[in-house]
Enzyme design. Structure first.
Site, PDB file in Angstrom:
ATOM      1  N   CYS A   1       6.613  -6.247   2.174  1.00  0.00           N
ATOM      2  CA  CYS A   1       7.567  -6.034   1.018  1.00  0.00           C
ATOM      3  C   CYS A   1       9.094  -6.066   1.907  1.00  0.00           C
ATOM      4  O   CYS A   1       9.914  -6.722   1.335  1.00  0.00           O
ATOM      5  CB  CYS A   1       7.377  -4.943   0.441  1.00  0.00           C
ATOM      6  SG  CYS A   1       6.229  -3.558   1.438  1.00  0.00           S
TER       7      CYS A   1
ATOM      8  N   HIS B   1      12.498  -0.145  -1.581  1.00  0.00           N
ATOM      9  CA  HIS B   1      12.944  -0.048  -0.180  1.00  0.00           C
ATOM     10  C   HIS B   1      14.429  -0.390   0.006  1.00  0.00           C
ATOM     11  O   HIS B   1      14.908  -1.208  -0.698  1.00  0.00           O
ATOM     12  CB  HIS B   1      12.005  -1.246   0.441  1.00  0.00           C
ATOM     13  CG  HIS B   1      10.433  -0.858   0.727  1.00  0.00           C
ATOM     14  ND1 HIS B   1       9.796   0.338   0.252  1.00  0.00           N
ATOM     15  CD2 HIS B   1       9.438  -1.560   1.119  1.00  0.00           C
ATOM     16  CE1 HIS B   1       8.683   0.067   0.593  1.00  0.00           C
ATOM     17  NE2 HIS B   1       8.266  -0.894   1.186  1.00  0.00           N
TER      18      HIS B   1
HETATM   19  O1  25A Z   1      -4.066  -3.688   4.492  1.00  0.00           O
HETATM   20  P1  25A Z   1      -2.863  -3.702   3.834  1.00  0.00           P
HETATM   21  O2  25A Z   1      -2.409  -5.029   3.608  1.00  0.00           O
HETATM   22  O3  25A Z   1      -1.766  -3.151   4.706  1.00  0.00           O
HETATM   23  O4  25A Z   1      -2.728  -3.072   2.388  1.00  0.00           O
HETATM   24  C1  25A Z   1      -3.156  -1.672   2.197  1.00  0.00           C
HETATM   25  C2  25A Z   1      -2.961  -1.154   0.832  1.00  0.00           C
HETATM   26  O5  25A Z   1      -1.428  -1.376   0.494  1.00  0.00           O
HETATM   27  C3  25A Z   1      -1.314  -1.589  -0.695  1.00  0.00           C
HETATM   28  C4  25A Z   1      -2.703  -1.612  -1.541  1.00  0.00           C
HETATM   29  O6  25A Z   1      -3.050  -0.241  -2.153  1.00  0.00           O
HETATM   30  C5  25A Z   1      -3.645  -1.722  -0.511  1.00  0.00           C
HETATM   31  O7  25A Z   1      -4.877  -1.130  -0.471  1.00  0.00           O
HETATM   32  N1  25A Z   1      -0.684  -2.909  -0.653  1.00  0.00           N
HETATM   33  C6  25A Z   1      -1.375  -4.042  -0.518  1.00  0.00           C
HETATM   34  N2  25A Z   1      -0.417  -4.890  -0.359  1.00  0.00           N
HETATM   35  C7  25A Z   1       0.764  -4.702  -0.612  1.00  0.00           C
HETATM   36  C8  25A Z   1       2.100  -4.830  -0.686  1.00  0.00           C
HETATM   37  N3  25A Z   1       2.316  -6.499  -0.735  1.00  0.00           N
HETATM   38  C9  25A Z   1       0.319  -3.180  -0.884  1.00  0.00           C
HETATM   39  N4  25A Z   1       1.487  -2.365  -1.425  1.00  0.00           N
HETATM   40  C10 25A Z   1       2.643  -2.909  -1.362  1.00  0.00           C
HETATM   41  N5  25A Z   1       3.051  -4.142  -1.198  1.00  0.00           N
HETATM   42  P2  25A Z   1      -2.854   0.128  -3.402  1.00  0.00           P
HETATM   43  O8  25A Z   1      -3.040   1.657  -3.644  1.00  0.00           O
HETATM   44  O9  25A Z   1      -1.762  -0.254  -4.286  1.00  0.00           O
HETATM   45  O10 25A Z   1      -4.069  -0.723  -4.123  1.00  0.00           O
HETATM   46  C11 25A Z   1      -5.377  -0.157  -3.877  1.00  0.00           C
HETATM   47  C12 25A Z   1      -6.083  -1.180  -4.865  1.00  0.00           C
HETATM   48  O11 25A Z   1      -6.993  -1.688  -4.058  1.00  0.00           O
HETATM   49  C13 25A Z   1      -8.431  -1.499  -4.414  1.00  0.00           C
HETATM   50  N6  25A Z   1      -9.276  -1.447  -3.687  1.00  0.00           N
HETATM   51  C14 25A Z   1      -9.378  -0.827  -2.710  1.00  0.00           C
HETATM   52  N7  25A Z   1     -10.408  -1.239  -1.663  1.00  0.00           N
HETATM   53  C15 25A Z   1     -11.263  -2.033  -2.405  1.00  0.00           C
HETATM   54  C16 25A Z   1     -10.417  -2.359  -3.745  1.00  0.00           C
HETATM   55  N8  25A Z   1     -10.937  -3.148  -4.684  1.00  0.00           N
HETATM   56  C17 25A Z   1     -12.087  -3.724  -4.363  1.00  0.00           C
HETATM   57  N9  25A Z   1     -12.798  -3.616  -3.165  1.00  0.00           N
HETATM   58  C18 25A Z   1     -12.473  -2.805  -2.297  1.00  0.00           C
HETATM   59  N10 25A Z   1     -13.183  -2.633  -1.090  1.00  0.00           N
HETATM   60  C19 25A Z   1      -8.109  -0.080  -5.323  1.00  0.00           C
HETATM   61  O12 25A Z   1      -8.953   0.141  -6.278  1.00  0.00           O
HETATM   62  C20 25A Z   1      -6.635  -0.169  -5.736  1.00  0.00           C
HETATM   63  O13 25A Z   1      -6.872  -1.030  -7.164  1.00  0.00           O
HETATM   64  P3  25A Z   1     -10.006   1.351  -6.422  1.00  0.00           P
HETATM   65  O14 25A Z   1     -10.969   1.121  -7.129  1.00  0.00           O
HETATM   66  O15 25A Z   1     -10.315   1.663  -4.869  1.00  0.00           O
HETATM   67  O16 25A Z   1      -9.159   2.648  -6.567  1.00  0.00           O
HETATM   68  C21 25A Z   1      -8.873   2.688  -7.965  1.00  0.00           C
HETATM   69  C22 25A Z   1      -8.191   4.092  -8.125  1.00  0.00           C
HETATM   70  O17 25A Z   1      -8.761   5.092  -7.303  1.00  0.00           O
HETATM   71  C23 25A Z   1      -7.887   5.990  -6.648  1.00  0.00           C
HETATM   72  N11 25A Z   1      -8.455   6.054  -5.406  1.00  0.00           N
HETATM   73  C24 25A Z   1      -8.252   5.192  -4.349  1.00  0.00           C
HETATM   74  N12 25A Z   1      -8.931   5.327  -3.260  1.00  0.00           N
HETATM   75  C25 25A Z   1      -9.707   6.618  -3.487  1.00  0.00           C
HETATM   76  C26 25A Z   1      -9.628   6.794  -4.730  1.00  0.00           C
HETATM   77  N13 25A Z   1      -9.884   8.069  -5.460  1.00  0.00           N
HETATM   78  C27 25A Z   1     -10.667   8.591  -4.574  1.00  0.00           C
HETATM   79  N14 25A Z   1     -10.914   8.680  -3.353  1.00  0.00           N
HETATM   80  C28 25A Z   1     -10.369   7.413  -2.730  1.00  0.00           C
HETATM   81  N15 25A Z   1     -10.705   7.143  -1.487  1.00  0.00           N
HETATM   82  C29 25A Z   1      -6.576   5.285  -6.797  1.00  0.00           C
HETATM   83  O18 25A Z   1      -5.796   6.198  -7.441  1.00  0.00           O
HETATM   84  C30 25A Z   1      -6.779   4.116  -7.534  1.00  0.00           C
HETATM   85  O19 25A Z   1      -6.041   3.917  -8.571  1.00  0.00           O
HETATM   86  O1  L14 Z   2       1.853  -5.361   5.097  1.00  0.00           O
HETATM   87  O2  L14 Z   2       5.241   0.654   2.482  1.00  0.00           O
HETATM   88  O3  L14 Z   2       2.265  -5.579   2.979  1.00  0.00           O
HETATM   89  O4  L14 Z   2       3.199   1.124   3.377  1.00  0.00           O
HETATM   90  C1  L14 Z   2       2.455  -3.074   2.362  1.00  0.00           C
HETATM   91  C2  L14 Z   2       3.025  -1.549   2.006  1.00  0.00           C
HETATM   92  C3  L14 Z   2       2.922  -2.875   4.699  1.00  0.00           C
HETATM   93  C4  L14 Z   2       3.161  -1.409   4.643  1.00  0.00           C
HETATM   94  C5  L14 Z   2       2.168  -4.941   3.846  1.00  0.00           C
HETATM   95  C6  L14 Z   2       4.312   0.326   3.062  1.00  0.00           C
HETATM   96  C7  L14 Z   2       2.094  -3.444   3.563  1.00  0.00           C
HETATM   97  C8  L14 Z   2       3.931  -1.084   3.263  1.00  0.00           C
END
Ligand code: 25A
Ligand code: L14
Length: 349
Positions: free
Chosen positions: A137, A257
Site C-alpha cells: 500500500c 496512509h
Molecule cells: O501476509 P501479508 O501480505 O503481510 O498480509 C497480512 C494481512 O494483511 C491484510 C490482511 O488482513 C492479511 O491477512 N492485508 C493483506 N493484504 C493487504 C493489503 N494490500 C492487507 N492489508 C492492507 N493492504 P485482514 O484482516 O484485512 O484480512 C484478513 C482476511 O483474511 C482471511 N483469512 C485469514 N486466514 C485465512 C483467511 N482466509 C482463508 N484462509 C485462511 N487461512 C480472514 O478471514 C480475513 O477475511 P477470517 O475468517 O480469518 O476472519 C474473519 C473474521 O474473524 C476475525 N478474526 C480474524 N482472526 C481471528 C479472528 N477472530 C478470532 N481469532 C482470530 N485469530 C476478524 O475480525 C475477521 O473479520
Molecule cells: O505488504 O499497514 O501489503 O500493516 C499490507 C498491510 C504490509 C503492511 C503488505 C500494514 C502489507 C501493511
C-alpha cells in the site's frame, strides 16, 4: 461463441479470498461502485468466518471456507488473506484456470510475476503467467505520485517516512485501536496527572502512540515493510538505479496512509514544474494551498480513490531536491481499488 467483442462484454465469475477482512470488504464495495461485470461472486475466508455472509448487489451470499476446490469455474480470483494463504492457494487457483490478483507480499518480487500499478506500468499485465501481484500500500501511493516526475527529470534518490494507519494491519487491529482508545480516555484525568501511568503492556499499542515497526525486522536494522518499499518501487518503476531509503511508522489513524517524501532528481524541477506535471497525472489530486491552510490529511482521504499530494516545495539543501506530502486510502488505492483496476484491464484484454 465468437471471440473478441462479445467476450469482452461477458460477465466473469470472481472469487474473493479473505472477503471478511478489511481489504476484502473494500473489494466488495469497489466491485459494486465500479459496476464490475460480475456473473458469480464467490466469497471465501477461513473457518473463522463460517456461517457469515456478505452483501453484494442486494444479495446475501454465504461465505465458504477456502479449500482446493474453491476455484472451479472462477475466472478471476482476488486474494487478500495474507502471504501464507496466497502461497498455498494462488497456484491452485491458477491450475483451476483462474487469473489471480494477489494483494500479499508473497509473489511480488518473483521475476515471473508482474507487479502492477495501472497508472504506472499497466503494460506489464499482459506478461502474466496466471498471477499478478498488487504492491504494498505505501509503495502504490508513492509511485503513482512519483512516476510523472521520474519520467520528466529522472529520480536518483528517494527518502520516505511513512505514517501508516491501523487498517493496514487488518480488521482486528482496527477494533484494537478503538478498545485501546476507550480504555485510555476512561481514566484520562488520572492519566493526565502522570503520563507514566500510560506505559504500554501490549506489543502493539496503537492508541496515542507511534510504532516505528511495520512487519518483521529483516536485515541491517530495516523492517520488511521498509525493504518492500525499496524493492517494489524499483520493480514497478522499472529502474533499479533509483535509490530508496524508508522509515515506516504506524500511527493511531484508522484509515489512509501518509508519507513525507524527499526526492533528488537528475534534472532540475522547480516546485511549480512538479505541480504542473502532477496536475496532469492520472490518479493524482493536488491539495496544496498554504494561504488557505489546505493540504492532504488522512481524515479526508479515507474513502476516496485518489492519491492526494500537497506541501510541494523545493529542498534547498541540495541543487535538485523536492519535498512532498502524499496521502491515500490504503484499503482503496493501496489495496482493493488497485486490484480491481488490474482486474478491469484483464477482462478488457
Ligand atoms: O501476509 P501479508 O501480505 O503481510 O498480509 C497480512 C494481512 O494483511 C491484510 C490482511 O488482513 C492479511 O491477512 N492485508 C493483506 N493484504 C493487504 C493489503 N494490500 C492487507 N492489508 C492492507 N493492504 P485482514 O484482516 O484485512 O484480512 C484478513 C482476511 O483474511 C482471511 N483469512 C485469514 N486466514 C485465512 C483467511 N482466509 C482463508 N484462509 C485462511 N487461512 C480472514 O478471514 C480475513 O477475511 P477470517 O475468517 O480469518 O476472519 C474473519 C473474521 O474473524 C476475525 N478474526 C480474524 N482472526 C481471528 C479472528 N477472530 C478470532 N481469532 C482470530 N485469530 C476478524 O475480525 C475477521 O473479520
Ligand atoms: O505488504 O499497514 O501489503 O500493516 C499490507 C498491510 C504490509 C503492511 C503488505 C500494514 C502489507 C501493511
Amino acid at each position: 461463441m465468437t471471440a473478441g467483442k462479445v467476450e469482452r462484454m461477458e460477465k466473469v465469475n470472481i472469487a474473493i479470498v479473505g472477503v471478511t477482512g478489511a481489504v476484502g470488504q473494500e473489494m466488495l464495495r469497489i466491485l459494486k461502485e465500479r459496476k464490475f461485470p460480475v456473473a458469480e461472486l464467490r466469497p471465501l475466508a477461513s473457518e473463522r468466518s463460517q456461517g457469515r455472509s456478505v452483501r453484494f448487489n442486494g444479495k446475501e451470499i454465504l461465505v465458504t471456507i477456502l479449500n482446493k476446490d474453491s476455484f472451479r469455474g472462477i475466472q478471476i480470483a482476488l486474494f487478500s488473506a495474507g502471504a501464507v494463504v496466497s502461497k498455498e492457494y494462488a497456484p491452485i487457483a491458477v491450475k483451476s484456470g483462474a487469473v489471480v490478483v494477489d494483494n500479499t507480499s508473497h509473489f511480488r518480487m518473483d521475476p515471473d510475476v508482474p507487479l502492477v500499478v495501472p497508472e504506472v506500468n499497466s503494460h506489464k499485465i499482459k506478461e502474466h503467467k496466471g498471477i499478478i501481484a498488487n504492491p504494498n500500500c505505501s509503495t502504490i501511493q508513492m509511485v503513482v505520485a512519483l512516476k510523472p516526475l521520474h519520467d520528466a527529470a529522472r529520480i536518483k534518490r528517494i527518502i520516505v517516512s511513512t505514517y501508516q494507519s491501523v487498517s493496514g494491519a487488518g480488521a482486528q487491529k482496527i477494533q484494537k485501536l478503538v478498545d485501546q482508545s476507550k480504555e485510555a480516555l476512561r481514566d484520562f484525568s488520572v492519566l493526565a496527572q502522570s503520563w507514566k501511568r500510560y506505559r504500554s503492556k501490549e506489543a502493539s499499542h496503537f492508541a496515542f502512540n507511534l510504532i516505528p515497526q511495520i512487519d518483521v525486522f529483516v536485515e541491517g536494522g530495516y523492517t520488511k515493510e521498509e525493504i518492500k518499499m525499496i524493492k517494489e518501487t524499483q520493480k514497478i518503476m522499472g529502474d533499479d538505479a533509483i535509490k530508496v531509503t524508508a522509515t515506516c511508522v504506524r500511527v493511531p489513524v484508522f484509515c489512509a496512509h501518509s508519507e513525507s517524501v524527499n526526492i533528488e532528481t537528475e534534472k532540475k524541477l522547480t516546485a511549480n514544474e512538479a505541480r504542473r506535471l502532477l496536475s496532469q497525472a492520472p490518479g493524482v489530486k493536488i491539495i496544496d494551498d498554504p494561504t488557505r491552510l489546505l493540504y492532504p490529511m488522512p481524515i479526508n482521504a479515507a474513502g476516496e480513490d485518489a492519491v492526494f499530494i500537497g506541501r510541494i516545495r523545493e529542498d534547498h539543501t541540495i541543487p535538485n531536491g523536492l519535498n512532498f506530502w502524499i496521502v491515500s486510502d490504503n484499503l482503496r488505492k493501496g489495496a482493493a481499488l488497485n486490484a480491481v483496476q488490474i482486474a478491469e484491464i484483464l477482462i478488457k484484454q
